[in-house]
Enzyme design. Structure first.
Site: not given
Ligand SMILES: NC(=O)c1ccc[n+]([C@@H]2O[C@H](COP(=O)([O-])OP(=O)(O)OC[C@H]3O[C@@H](n4cnc5c(N)ncnc54)[C@H](O)[C@@H]3O)[C@@H](O)[C@H]2O)c1
Length: 272
Positions: A168, A172
Site C-alpha cells: 500500500y 501511494k
C-alpha cells in the site's frame, strides 16, 4: 490520550470560497468515507458534484442525500474503458467538469514476506493505476478547455513506509511521484495538480485495517486505535471532514500558487 475538544471539527459556519460556486466536480470513491465527505464539503460551496464509485447503489444513495443536483456515476478506476465511460457520463450529466478529486483507494494488510502478487496488483491497480487513468482522462479535457484542477488522495503512507502495508505504501508513494510530475507538465497550461496525505482516518477502510492489525499483532482492536491516537500529536482520530476541508482549499483560488504538493493532513503524525 483523550480527545482535545477544542480540536474536534465544529458546526461553525463554513468559510466561503465564492469562486467555487457553480463549479463542476468529479469525485471518485465518493460513496463512503473520505470521498463522501469531500463531495459534501464541495457541495456546501455550491459545487455541483458527480459521485463516482464502483458501488453504484451506495453512490446513488449518497448523491440523493446530498441533493443540489448531485449525480452518481459507476466507475471502476482500474479499467480504462470504465474511466472513459464514467468521465463521458459526468460531462453529459453535469454539462462539464473543472475539478477531479481522485480519491478511490483500497488497502490490505500483510507482512511483506507473505505478500502475494495478487495483493500487490490489487493495491497498485486501484491506488496507482486508478490515479493515472482518472488524471489522464480528466487532464486531457482540462487542457482542451484551458482550465481545471486535480486533487489526488495519497496518504501518510506515501511519505513514510508503514509496516504491514509495504505494498500500500509503495502504491501511494507512486501517487506522489505521479502528482509531482504531472503538476510540472501541466503548470504551463494553468492546471494545478496536488495531493492530500491523510493520517489515521475513521472510515470503513480504517475499521478493516484495525481488525487485521489486531489479529496480526495479537492485540485488541481497541489497543490498535489507542496506538493510532497516541501517535497523533493533536490527540484524536482524524475524521473525513478534516481531509475534505483541505481538499476544498486546494481546489480554491486560495491555493492558486500551489501545485505538485502532497499536503499532510494527519494531526501532526508526520511533518515533512
Ligand atoms: N482511512 C484512512 O485512514 C486513510 C488514510 C490515508 C489515506 N486514505 C485514502 O483515502 C482514500 C479514501 O479512503 P477511505 O478511508 O474513505 O476508504 P473507504 O473504504 O471508506 O472508501 C473507499 C471508496 O472507494 C471505492 N472504491 C474502491 N475500489 C474502487 C474502484 N476500483 N473504483 C472506484 N471506486 C472504488 C469504495 O467502494 C469506497 O466507496 C483512499 O485513497 C485511501 O487510500 C485513507
Amino acid at each position: 490520550m483523550s480527545p482535545r475538544s477544542g480540536l474536534i471539527p465544529t458546526t461553525a459556519p463554513v468559510p466561503a470560497y465564492h469562486e467555487l460556486k457553480g463549479r463542476l466536480a468529479f469525485v471518485t470513491g465518493a460513496a463512503t468515507g473520505i470521498g463522501r465527505a469531500i463531495a459534501v464539503a464541495l457541495a456546501r460551496q455550491g459545487v455541483r458534484v458527480a459521485l463516482g464509485d464502483i458501488n453504484l447503489a451506495a453512490a446513488e444513495a449518497a448523491a440523493a442525500e446530498l441533493g443540489g443536483g448531485a449525480v452518481a456515476v459507476e466507475i471502476d478506476v482500474r479499467q480504462r474503458a470504465s474511466v472513459e465511460a464514467a468521465f463521458a457520463r459526468v460531462l453529459e450529466q453535469l454539462g462539464g467538469c473543472d475539478l477531479l478529486v481522485a480519491n478511490a483507494g483500497v488497502s490490505t494488510m500483510r507482512p511483506a514476506l507473505e505478500l502475494t502478487d495478487e495483493e500487490w496488483d490489487f493495491n497498485f491497480d486501484v491506488n496507482t493505476r486508478g490515479v493515472f487513468l482518472t488524471n489522464q482522462i480528466a487532464a486531457r479535457h482540462f487542457v482542451a478547455q484551458g482550465k481545471g484542477c486535480i486533487v489526488n488522495t495519497a496518504s501518510l503512507a506515501a511519505k513514510v513506509g508503514a509496516p504491514l502495508l509495504a505494498h500500500y505504501s509503495a502504491s501511494k508513494f507512486a501517487v506522489l511521484g505521479w502528482t509531482q510530475a504531472l503538476a510540472r507538465e501541466l503548470a504551463g497550461k494553468g492546471i494545478r495538480v496536488n495531493a492530500v496525505c491523510p493520517g489515521f482516518v475513521a472510515t470503513g477502510m480504517q475499521s478493516r485495517e484495525v481488525e487485521w492489525e489486531a489479529s496480526l499483532r495479537g492485540v485488541t482492536p481497541g489497543q490498535v486505535i489507542e496506538d493510532y491516537i497516541a501517535q497523533t500529536p493533536l490527540g484524536r482520530l482524524e475524521v473525513p471532514e478534516d481531509v475534505a476541508d483541505v481538499v476544498v482549499f486546494l481546489a480554491s483560488e486560495q491555493a492558486r500558487f500551489m501545485t505538485g504538493q502532497g499536503v499532510n493532513v494527519t494531526g501532526g503524525v508526520y511533518t515533512t
